[in-house]
Motif scaffolding. Structure first.
Motif, PDB file in Angstrom:
ATOM      1  N   ASN A 343     -14.231 -16.938 -42.682  1.00 25.37           N
ATOM      2  CA  ASN A 343     -15.395 -16.248 -43.214  1.00 25.37           C
ATOM      3  C   ASN A 343     -14.979 -14.749 -43.195  1.00 25.37           C
ATOM      4  OD1 ASN A 343     -16.655 -18.400 -43.539  1.00 25.37           O
ATOM      5  ND2 ASN A 343     -17.723 -18.364 -41.536  1.00 25.37           N
ATOM      6  N   TRP A 344     -14.215 -14.212 -42.409  1.00 26.34           N
ATOM      7  CA  TRP A 344     -13.874 -12.850 -42.335  1.00 26.34           C
ATOM      8  C   TRP A 344     -12.942 -12.610 -43.358  1.00 26.34           C
ATOM      9  CZ3 TRP A 344      -9.708  -9.609 -42.653  1.00 26.34           C
ATOM     10  CH2 TRP A 344     -10.062  -8.150 -42.187  1.00 26.34           C
ATOM     11  N   PHE A 345     -12.256 -13.390 -43.800  1.00 23.94           N
ATOM     12  CA  PHE A 345     -10.978 -13.020 -44.968  1.00 23.94           C
ATOM     13  C   PHE A 345     -12.061 -13.413 -46.372  1.00 23.94           C
ATOM     14  CE2 PHE A 345      -7.794 -13.266 -41.764  1.00 23.94           C
ATOM     15  CZ  PHE A 345      -6.920 -12.422 -42.173  1.00 23.94           C
ATOM     16  N   ALA A 346     -12.555 -14.294 -46.269  1.00 18.72           N
ATOM     17  CA  ALA A 346     -13.455 -14.370 -47.480  1.00 18.72           C
ATOM     18  C   ALA A 346     -14.341 -13.323 -47.903  1.00 18.72           C
ATOM     19  CB  ALA A 346     -14.763 -15.619 -47.484  1.00 18.72           C
ATOM     20  N   TYR A 347     -14.889 -12.594 -46.734  1.00 22.08           N
ATOM     21  CA  TYR A 347     -15.586 -11.130 -46.861  1.00 22.08           C
ATOM     22  C   TYR A 347     -14.576 -10.005 -47.335  1.00 22.08           C
ATOM     23  CZ  TYR A 347     -19.023  -7.469 -46.262  1.00 22.08           C
ATOM     24  OH  TYR A 347     -20.042  -6.465 -46.289  1.00 22.08           O
ATOM     25  N   PHE A 348     -13.664 -10.145 -46.781  1.00 19.76           N
ATOM     26  CA  PHE A 348     -12.634  -9.133 -46.916  1.00 19.76           C
ATOM     27  C   PHE A 348     -12.328  -9.064 -48.564  1.00 19.76           C
ATOM     28  CE2 PHE A 348      -8.191  -7.998 -47.915  1.00 19.76           C
ATOM     29  CZ  PHE A 348      -8.039  -6.879 -47.340  1.00 19.76           C
ATOM     30  N   PHE A 349     -11.872 -10.228 -49.002  1.00 12.77           N
ATOM     31  CA  PHE A 349     -11.537 -10.397 -50.512  1.00 12.77           C
ATOM     32  C   PHE A 349     -12.637  -9.946 -51.420  1.00 12.77           C
ATOM     33  CE2 PHE A 349      -8.678 -13.750 -48.696  1.00 12.77           C
ATOM     34  CZ  PHE A 349      -7.375 -13.105 -48.623  1.00 12.77           C
ATOM     35  N   ASN A 396       6.767  -8.387 -46.478  1.00 11.67           N
ATOM     36  CA  ASN A 396       7.654  -8.243 -47.363  1.00 11.67           C
ATOM     37  C   ASN A 396       7.296  -9.029 -48.685  1.00 11.67           C
ATOM     38  OD1 ASN A 396      10.243  -7.181 -46.210  1.00 11.67           O
ATOM     39  ND2 ASN A 396      10.235  -8.843 -44.754  1.00 11.67           N
ATOM     40  N   VAL A 397       6.000  -9.410 -48.521  1.00 14.83           N
ATOM     41  CA  VAL A 397       5.332 -10.093 -49.676  1.00 14.83           C
ATOM     42  C   VAL A 397       4.874  -8.775 -50.665  1.00 14.83           C
ATOM     43  CG1 VAL A 397       3.284 -11.586 -50.397  1.00 14.83           C
ATOM     44  CG2 VAL A 397       4.496 -11.978 -48.383  1.00 14.83           C
ATOM     45  N   PHE A 398       5.250  -8.978 -51.803  1.00 15.02           N
ATOM     46  CA  PHE A 398       4.808  -7.820 -52.562  1.00 15.02           C
ATOM     47  C   PHE A 398       3.472  -7.790 -53.160  1.00 15.02           C
ATOM     48  CE2 PHE A 398       9.287  -6.642 -54.468  1.00 15.02           C
ATOM     49  CZ  PHE A 398       9.889  -6.753 -53.450  1.00 15.02           C
ATOM     50  N   ASP A 399       2.927  -9.003 -53.369  1.00 15.12           N
ATOM     51  CA  ASP A 399       1.382  -8.979 -53.695  1.00 15.12           C
ATOM     52  C   ASP A 399       0.621  -8.824 -52.625  1.00 15.12           C
ATOM     53  OD1 ASP A 399      -1.114 -10.992 -54.471  1.00 15.12           O
ATOM     54  OD2 ASP A 399      -0.380 -10.517 -56.251  1.00 15.12           O
ATOM     55  N   GLY A 400      -0.351  -8.011 -52.822  1.00 11.37           N
ATOM     56  CA  GLY A 400      -1.291  -7.509 -51.921  1.00 11.37           C
ATOM     57  C   GLY A 400      -2.396  -8.992 -51.324  1.00 11.37           C
ATOM     58  N   THR A 401      -2.825  -9.605 -52.325  1.00 10.93           N
ATOM     59  CA  THR A 401      -3.698 -10.643 -52.112  1.00 10.93           C
ATOM     60  C   THR A 401      -2.881 -11.956 -51.270  1.00 10.93           C
ATOM     61  OG1 THR A 401      -5.158 -10.382 -54.121  1.00 10.93           O
ATOM     62  CG2 THR A 401      -5.203 -12.542 -53.146  1.00 10.93           C
ATOM     63  N   GLU A 406      -1.277 -14.820 -46.465  1.00 11.33           N
ATOM     64  CA  GLU A 406      -0.399 -15.434 -45.434  1.00 11.33           C
ATOM     65  C   GLU A 406      -0.743 -14.852 -43.959  1.00 11.33           C
ATOM     66  OE1 GLU A 406       2.809 -16.789 -45.547  1.00 11.33           O
ATOM     67  OE2 GLU A 406       2.228 -17.377 -47.691  1.00 11.33           O
ATOM     68  N   LEU A 407      -1.437 -13.617 -43.902  1.00 15.38           N
ATOM     69  CA  LEU A 407      -2.046 -13.089 -42.618  1.00 15.38           C
ATOM     70  C   LEU A 407      -2.959 -14.353 -42.217  1.00 15.38           C
ATOM     71  CD1 LEU A 407      -1.773 -11.082 -40.441  1.00 15.38           C
ATOM     72  CD2 LEU A 407      -3.664  -9.947 -41.841  1.00 15.38           C
ATOM     73  N   GLN A 408      -3.954 -14.625 -42.988  1.00 15.35           N
ATOM     74  CA  GLN A 408      -5.014 -15.727 -42.645  1.00 15.35           C
ATOM     75  C   GLN A 408      -4.436 -16.895 -41.944  1.00 15.35           C
ATOM     76  OE1 GLN A 408      -7.607 -16.317 -46.240  1.00 15.35           O
ATOM     77  NE2 GLN A 408      -8.844 -17.721 -44.746  1.00 15.35           N
ATOM     78  N   ILE A 409      -3.631 -17.224 -42.823  1.00 15.40           N
ATOM     79  CA  ILE A 409      -2.809 -18.573 -42.332  1.00 15.40           C
ATOM     80  C   ILE A 409      -2.144 -18.531 -40.950  1.00 15.40           C
ATOM     81  CG2 ILE A 409      -0.803 -20.218 -42.564  1.00 15.40           C
ATOM     82  CD1 ILE A 409      -1.184 -19.821 -45.679  1.00 15.40           C
ATOM     83  N   LEU A 410      -1.528 -17.260 -40.582  1.00 14.29           N
ATOM     84  CA  LEU A 410      -0.700 -16.897 -39.376  1.00 14.29           C
ATOM     85  C   LEU A 410      -1.957 -16.977 -38.219  1.00 14.29           C
ATOM     86  CD1 LEU A 410       1.748 -16.322 -38.233  1.00 14.29           C
ATOM     87  CD2 LEU A 410       1.502 -13.778 -38.457  1.00 14.29           C
ATOM     88  N   LEU A 411      -3.072 -16.288 -38.695  1.00 19.85           N
ATOM     89  CA  LEU A 411      -4.390 -15.960 -37.415  1.00 19.85           C
ATOM     90  C   LEU A 411      -4.981 -17.424 -37.224  1.00 19.85           C
ATOM     91  CD1 LEU A 411      -5.791 -12.632 -38.456  1.00 19.85           C
ATOM     92  CD2 LEU A 411      -4.111 -13.059 -36.572  1.00 19.85           C
ATOM     93  N   VAL A 412      -4.928 -18.128 -38.377  1.00 20.16           N
ATOM     94  CA  VAL A 412      -5.802 -19.414 -37.969  1.00 20.16           C
ATOM     95  C   VAL A 412      -4.655 -20.412 -37.162  1.00 20.16           C
ATOM     96  CG1 VAL A 412      -6.085 -21.701 -39.133  1.00 20.16           C
ATOM     97  CG2 VAL A 412      -6.869 -19.748 -40.126  1.00 20.16           C
ATOM     98  N   GLU A 413      -3.437 -20.082 -37.231  1.00 23.75           N
ATOM     99  CA  GLU A 413      -2.488 -20.815 -36.104  1.00 23.75           C
ATOM    100  C   GLU A 413      -2.723 -20.205 -34.974  1.00 23.75           C
ATOM    101  OE1 GLU A 413       1.652 -20.725 -37.340  1.00 23.75           O
ATOM    102  OE2 GLU A 413       1.266 -20.689 -39.504  1.00 23.75           O
ATOM    103  N   MET A 414      -2.868 -18.833 -34.838  1.00 26.92           N
ATOM    104  CA  MET A 414      -3.156 -18.131 -33.456  1.00 26.92           C
ATOM    105  C   MET A 414      -4.160 -18.829 -32.685  1.00 26.92           C
ATOM    106  SD  MET A 414      -1.838 -16.093 -31.561  1.00 26.92           S
ATOM    107  CE  MET A 414      -2.288 -15.584 -30.119  1.00 26.92           C
TER     108      MET A 414
END
Length: 544
Positions: A343-349, A396-401, A406-414
């Motif tokens: 939900n945090w990432f949905a609000y961020f976008f 190293n991901v050129f596209d911001g979105t 990718e960060l969201q996926i990593l934090l879900v893993e966390m």
């Protein structure tokens, strides 16, 4: 046995398969495809013979074939070329000689002539391959040794500029350099898929050589690599350098890098440079500006990015997103609250990203801030942390979105790790299972999981079995089947769609595994479970 690739045009495969002239290789015969994609997939260290049979029209006008051969030669030295033409044509023969064709035959060609030429090409390739491997071994050793030295130099320039400046004469003498005290510029070559490049030392070496060769106006170039940034170069110019020529060389280097990117990788490459500073002590501040400027590749990456052109306004991260929002996200991760993180990432976008797109350096600053907080979280709670390389890869991901996704996926893993972490002695298994729970739809192999845990395949396999009592494939299968069960009951998707949604590609294999775990076929499981749900809903309705 080593493989020899044989690519053919207008030649029957069985005609070559029956020839005994390729020892000691095992051959694999394929048809040539005259496309950029074919050139892009050429492997530099793979021995290959290209055999063309030209028709009358191609014999009279062989330019297209010869240009294609030139493109292959730019990619590899382990390719040999045999051309068969329909009749004696001086212009075609001259063109073939000029373009370095290794063997030329004129129709009619019998199997004996063909075998003799192919045997000679194979023997030549074998010798060249041995020489190539030895040269690559020596070059890699020298490059690694030089990289370590250059890395230390860059670190000293940034951390101890005054000392470096004082010791400059001694450094030049010891390492046979020609560094001067003035006129330095920082350049960063950003690599869209750094993990791929990092494991391919020959590509990194090629990029460095290309830079040195192209920037002729430079006095010296010291380079090192930083996983979250790319290749950092400190360029020193002599007193007589030409500013206009230096700019032209940088634009030429960017064109060369784009060409390399097209033919060698799937990831983009950027080139960002800072202004020329007058002393070594100013290099550190210049580097900070170039790192920020590099993020503008998200907006445009078709040319060199000059820091003085894009970094006119410096904006603080907390002017775009409040600090409490970042603390809130870290708290959700600490609690293992996956729903709240999503939900945090949905609000961020929706709320914050429009401002981030206007000021791309904010993406890097945000990722860095989150990493530091997550790192602190791990230390405070004695949680298993991801290797920093996982966060570096996001940078190293050129596209911001895409970077934020990718960060969201990593934090879900966390979050999964937080939920599962009950025994610090089982951190390898927890990390791998957390990754499986997020990426179960993908083709997960033992090599992939070992890499994500920064371990060798054999060590990871042994430790995973010790910590769980099961092989990784058994745990992955259980995760996939549970997801399949959920989809069968909650959705009306066809079974073929369900199996692909949970990472399977073979219908028969999926049904066999599903029956083994549930005792039911997928269709029968759906029917029985749906019926139970409907009956339960009916009882609730009667009670009301």
């Amino acid at each position: 046995m080593e493989k020899l690739q044989i690519y053919v045009k207008n030649i029957i495969h069985t005609q070559l398969k029956n020839l005994e002239c390729f020892s000691p290789y095992e051959i694999e015969i394929k048809d040539i495809s005259f496309t950029n994609e074919f050139i892009k997939q050429i492997v530099e260290d793979e021995p290959t013979i290209y055999t063309f049979r030209l028709n009358q029209e191609e014999t009279n006008n062989p330019e297209k074939i010869l240009r294609f051969i030139d493109s292959i030669k730019l990619k590899t030295n382990l390719a040999r070329f045999l051309i068969i033409i329909e009749n004696k044509n001086f212009d075609c023969a001259y063109g073939c000689i000029k373009h370095g064709i290794d063997a030329l035959l004129v129709e009619p060609v019998d199997n004996v002539d063909l075998a003799i030429q192919l045997a000679q090409l194979t023997g030549n390739l074998r010798k060249t391959q041995k020489d190539y491997k030895e040269r690559m071994r020596l070059e890699e050793y020298e490059f690694k040794k030089r990289s370590i030295i250059m890395g230390r130099m860059v670190k000293n320039i940034l951390e101890k500029p005054k000392e470096f400046e004082f010791l400059l004469p001694e450094i030049n003498n010891r390492y046979k350099l020609n560094l001067e005290e003035n006129r330095y510029r920082v350049a960063i070559i950003g690599l869209g898929k750094y993990s791929i490049y990092q494991s391919n030392m020959s590509f990194i070496r090629a990029i460095y050589k290309l830079s040195v060769k192209t920037l002729n106006n430079a006095n010296e170039i010291i380079a090192t690599s930083e996983p979250s940034i790319g290749l950092i170069g400190i360029i020193n110019y002599s007193e007589k350098f030409s500013k206009e020529l230096a700019q032209m060389e940088l634009h030429r280097l960017k064109n060369y890098l784009d060409h390399e990117s097209m033919y060698r990788s799937d990831g983009p490459i950027s080139l960002t440079v800072g202004p020329i500073v007058s002393s070594i002590s100013e290099i550190g501040k210049s580097l900070e500006k170039v790192i920020d400027a590099q993020e503008y590749r998200m907006i445009k990456n078709d040319n060199v990015i000059f820091a003085e052109d894009v970094c006119k306004n410096q904006i603080e991260l907390y002017d775009i997103i409040p600090q409490r929002a970042i603390k809130e996200l870290v708290r959700y991760v600490a609690l293992g609250n996956i729903g709240a993180v999503n939900n945090w990432f949905a609000y961020f976008f929706k709320k914050y990203e429009p401002d981030f797109k206007q000021y791309p350096p904010a993406y890097r600053k945000l990722c860095g801030e989150i990493y530091e907080n997550i790192k602190q979280l791990g230390e405070n709670n004695k949680l298993t942390m991801f290797p920093k390389a996982r966060f570096n890869a996001i940078g190293n991901v050129f596209d911001g979105t895409k970077r934020m996704e990718e960060l969201q996926i990593l934090l879900v893993e966390m979050c999964h790790i937080v939920l599962d972490e009950t025994d610090n002695g089982k951190e390898i298994a927890h990390r791998a299972i957390a990754y499986m729970k997020v990426h179960y739809k993908e083709p997960l192999t033992l090599d992939v999981l070992a890499e994500k845990c920064n371990l060798s395949t054999s060590y990871f396999s042994r430790k995973f079995k010790e910590q769980t009592g099961e092989n990784y494939i058994d745990v992955l299968t259980e995760i996939r089947i549970k997801e399949a069960e959920q989809l069968l009951v909650d959705t009306k998707k066809p079974i073929i769609e369900v199996l692909t949604d949970v990472g399977y590609c073979d219908d028969k294999h999926f049904r066999k595994v599903f029956f083994k775990h549930t005792g039911l076929t997928p269709s029968k499981y759906r029917k029985e479970k749906t019926q139970l749900v409907n009956e339960k809903d009916g009882k609730i309705g009667e009670d009301e």
